[in-house]
Design an enzyme around this catalytic site. Structure first.
Site, PDB file in Angstrom:
ATOM      1  N   THR A 209       0.975  -1.066  -0.009  1.00 33.85           N
ATOM      2  CA  THR A 209      -0.033  -0.222  -0.120  1.00 33.85           C
ATOM      3  C   THR A 209       0.771   1.144  -0.084  1.00 33.85           C
ATOM      4  OG1 THR A 209      -1.810  -1.150   1.187  1.00 33.85           O
ATOM      5  CG2 THR A 209      -1.601   1.102   1.418  1.00 33.85           C
ATOM      6  N   ARG A 237     -13.878  -7.771  -1.583  1.00 36.39           N
ATOM      7  CA  ARG A 237     -13.083  -7.593  -0.253  1.00 36.39           C
ATOM      8  C   ARG A 237     -12.550  -6.021  -0.296  1.00 36.39           C
ATOM      9  NH1 ARG A 237      -7.370  -6.219   0.937  1.00 36.39           N
ATOM     10  NH2 ARG A 237      -7.154  -6.888   3.256  1.00 36.39           N
ATOM     11  N   VAL A 238     -12.693  -5.192   0.713  1.00 37.15           N
ATOM     12  CA  VAL A 238     -12.249  -3.805   0.925  1.00 37.15           C
ATOM     13  C   VAL A 238     -11.427  -3.990   2.174  1.00 37.15           C
ATOM     14  CG1 VAL A 238     -12.910  -1.651   1.546  1.00 37.15           C
ATOM     15  CG2 VAL A 238     -14.122  -2.787  -0.138  1.00 37.15           C
ATOM     16  N   GLY A 239     -10.148  -3.234   2.323  1.00 36.42           N
ATOM     17  CA  GLY A 239      -9.178  -3.662   3.342  1.00 36.42           C
ATOM     18  C   GLY A 239      -9.390  -2.150   4.220  1.00 36.42           C
ATOM     19  N   ASP A 240      -8.251  -1.729   4.855  1.00 36.64           N
ATOM     20  CA  ASP A 240      -8.235  -0.567   5.925  1.00 36.64           C
ATOM     21  C   ASP A 240      -8.143   0.481   5.311  1.00 36.64           C
ATOM     22  OD1 ASP A 240      -5.651  -1.633   5.292  1.00 36.64           O
ATOM     23  OD2 ASP A 240      -5.088  -0.297   6.895  1.00 36.64           O
ATOM     24  N   THR A 260      -0.299   0.304   6.540  1.00 31.90           N
ATOM     25  CA  THR A 260      -0.131  -0.402   5.557  1.00 31.90           C
ATOM     26  C   THR A 260      -0.007  -1.889   6.166  1.00 31.90           C
ATOM     27  OG1 THR A 260       1.456  -1.351   3.985  1.00 31.90           O
ATOM     28  CG2 THR A 260       2.163   0.001   5.465  1.00 31.90           C
ATOM     29  N   GLY A 261      -0.471  -2.889   5.589  1.00 29.58           N
ATOM     30  CA  GLY A 261      -0.469  -4.214   6.207  1.00 29.58           C
ATOM     31  C   GLY A 261      -1.687  -5.144   6.030  1.00 29.58           C
ATOM     32  N   GLY A 263      -4.921  -5.705   6.398  1.00 32.86           N
ATOM     33  CA  GLY A 263      -6.161  -4.750   6.523  1.00 32.86           C
ATOM     34  C   GLY A 263      -6.955  -5.133   7.611  1.00 32.86           C
TER      35      GLY A 263
END
Lengths: 341, 341
Positions: A209, A237-240, A260-261, A263
């Site tokens: 990210t 899927r949606v991450g952070d 970043t990581g 999520g």
């Protein structure tokens, strides 16, 4: 005379403190993703390319700050460089979904007004970070997803590209590898409740990210994050990254933060807002709050990193992975880029 | 003898304190949306229908708790009633988007494990709250959007319905009214930068969401929120309901929270997590933290309400609108339903 002496003494003390603690005034901090980044796996050419693009991103951000532009301008300029580079998992070079598409997420937040904008699951916007900014500045909304977000970006005159623009061979090969590994995993999991769980073999598929936090001459903070998400991701899927409070947050009262990581752990821990809350309510420093928030992610089994900067220009760049592409620039233009631990 | 006396005295003191402060142990609190809800605009029949459905939701939740099921079971059971009722803006009875569709969002969070699940922009899942729960329990992800989320719900054997299932005449008429008002607004705004801003004439178009927080016999909290979003919404707008930390959050260390109101302000203030953070870091009560968080929304120009419950069964139900459909049930089964201020 007594006053003058005291003043000199005070200056000396401050100078000594700064020298001892290495405190500099930063105006920008960026990251290009955390993960299993080891020097032994890196070629000299690849390392040089990463350093060059991170440096360019910091230069663009610094130029904006120096020219008296806003911290949001600086964040957008720096992230454009990383989105346009095929090296990072954002914009050009984004990872592929299970269906062979690039679905990108991005968010920005303005620390002065607490205005924010984000997009998720966009496929044709060259620079998703600019779409997030348009949502913030040109709509009453904070978050838009999918085709609706793309229609809004078109209406906002952002650059629209053919989805093939985002293709890179390395990411495509990464998808094929992930699909093979997931097939192995599906066989191993056959009959268990976990059959539907995804992408567990190689946790690095979840990483990568880009993000930036900047502090402008007016003393305002801004933060932004942009990502291609997770290799082989399915089910929309949606991450952070596009979740305000999770992967992205900025508040002049506390700090600007970009994560970043992995999520899912960042969403469950509301990491970016948690750092701000610890600074505001527990009076913790940006460094201590950042470390404490990342420790919570780690204890839960997640990993990654984050960047944070407070209004005084103190930065924190903790990560609990092998490495994190990251860099800073000071108020006097000194650029530092780091990759490994 | 002395001990006995002291014990009796202590009991009396506790009883007096509880009577004075009205402290009861609650096991569930629900809301059915906040907004311009005035008694003068309500018919006796409509009021009775709302009271009946809110009561039924509380009964279902209470039955689950009494039967020893989890707080998550109770939250899901209560929200099913409100999703299945045409009265609330969630599931059946959801408001329409600009394009005449029903796009729903939902989220759940488990206070014990900090596990969470959410879906956004789903159009064919009868009970979006169950889809959010499936994301939490059957995938490694926290958030899924659009067609991907629907594919996952199908795979999880959730009930899929034709989009026409969600139609109600009242909501359809509401969309036509909103479109007319927005046209007027577009003319008024012609040429200004705000032309692209949406839905500002009738802020009530942004309201209406259902939510529940429950506390089970094991002392675990869970929270859930489900919504049809905003009437006449465009561009794949997502509000606060499915955003963990904004509209929905639960943490056994602090409280379970579900919000309803002008979603954008709830996202920017990360309201649900902010309540938890003030309780954890500033040692504020659930009532004080809830009020403080809602005050921030109000100061910024937003309105709405929220429900919150801590692990001791104390509840808070603040709102800064004319009314909020809401209700509670105590550990001994006493149900209370309220609508107006």
């Amino acid at each position: 005379m007594k006053l003058k002496l005291n003043y000199s003494l005070l200056c000396l003390m401050i100078f000594t403190c700064m020298a001892v603690h290495g405190q500099k005034k930063y105006v920008m901090v960026i990251h290009g993703g955390a993960g299993t980044i080891l020097k032994k796996n890196m070629t000299a050419e690849k390392e040089a390319a990463y350093i060059a693009d991170l440096t360019k991103a910091l230069q663009k951000g610094y130029e904006a700050i120096k020219a008296g532009k806003t911290s949001m301008d600086a964040v957008e300029a720096a992230i454009h460089v990383m989105e346009d580079s095929p090296l990072f998992n954002a914009g050009k070079g984004s990872v592929f979904t299970h269906d062979g598409k690039n679905e990108m997420d991005a968010a920005v937040m303005d620390g002065k007004t607490l205005s924010a904008g984000s997009v998720a699951g966009v496929t044709v916007i060259r620079n998703p970070i600019s779409a997030a900014r348009a949502v913030m500045e040109k709509s009453e909304h904070v978050m838009m997803v999918g085709a609706g977000a793309e229609a809004f970006a078109k209406q906002s005159k952002l650059e629209i590209v053919d989805p093939s623009y985002f293709y890179t061979k390395e990411r495509w090969d990464g998808l094929q590898k992930a699909i093979r590994e997931d097939s192995v995993k599906a066989v191993l999991d056959h009959g268990s409740k976990k059959t539907m769980k995804l992408g567990t073999i190689n946790k690095d598929y979840k990483f990568g990210t880009v993000g930036a936090v900047a502090l402008d001459k007016s003393g305002n903070l801004a933060a932004g994050t942009s990502t291609g998400g997770m290799t082989n991701k399915r089910y929309g899927r949606v991450g952070d990254a596009p979740i305000i409070g999770a992967g992205t947050y900025a508040n002049n009262a506390t700090a600007g933060i970009s994560c970043t990581g992995w999520g899912e752990f960042y969403i469950r821990n509301v990491v970016a807002h948690d750092i701000s809350a610890m600074m505001e309510y527990k009076k913790m420093s940006v460094a201590d709050a950042s470390k404490a928030a990342l420790d919570k992610v780690g204890k839960m089994g997640g990993d990654g990193g984050l960047i944070a900067m407070d209004k005084q220009g103190h930065v924190a760049m903790p990560f609990n992975t092998e490495g994190m592409y990251r860099g800073t620039v000071t108020a006097d233009g000194k650029i530092e880029v780091l990759i490994y631990k």
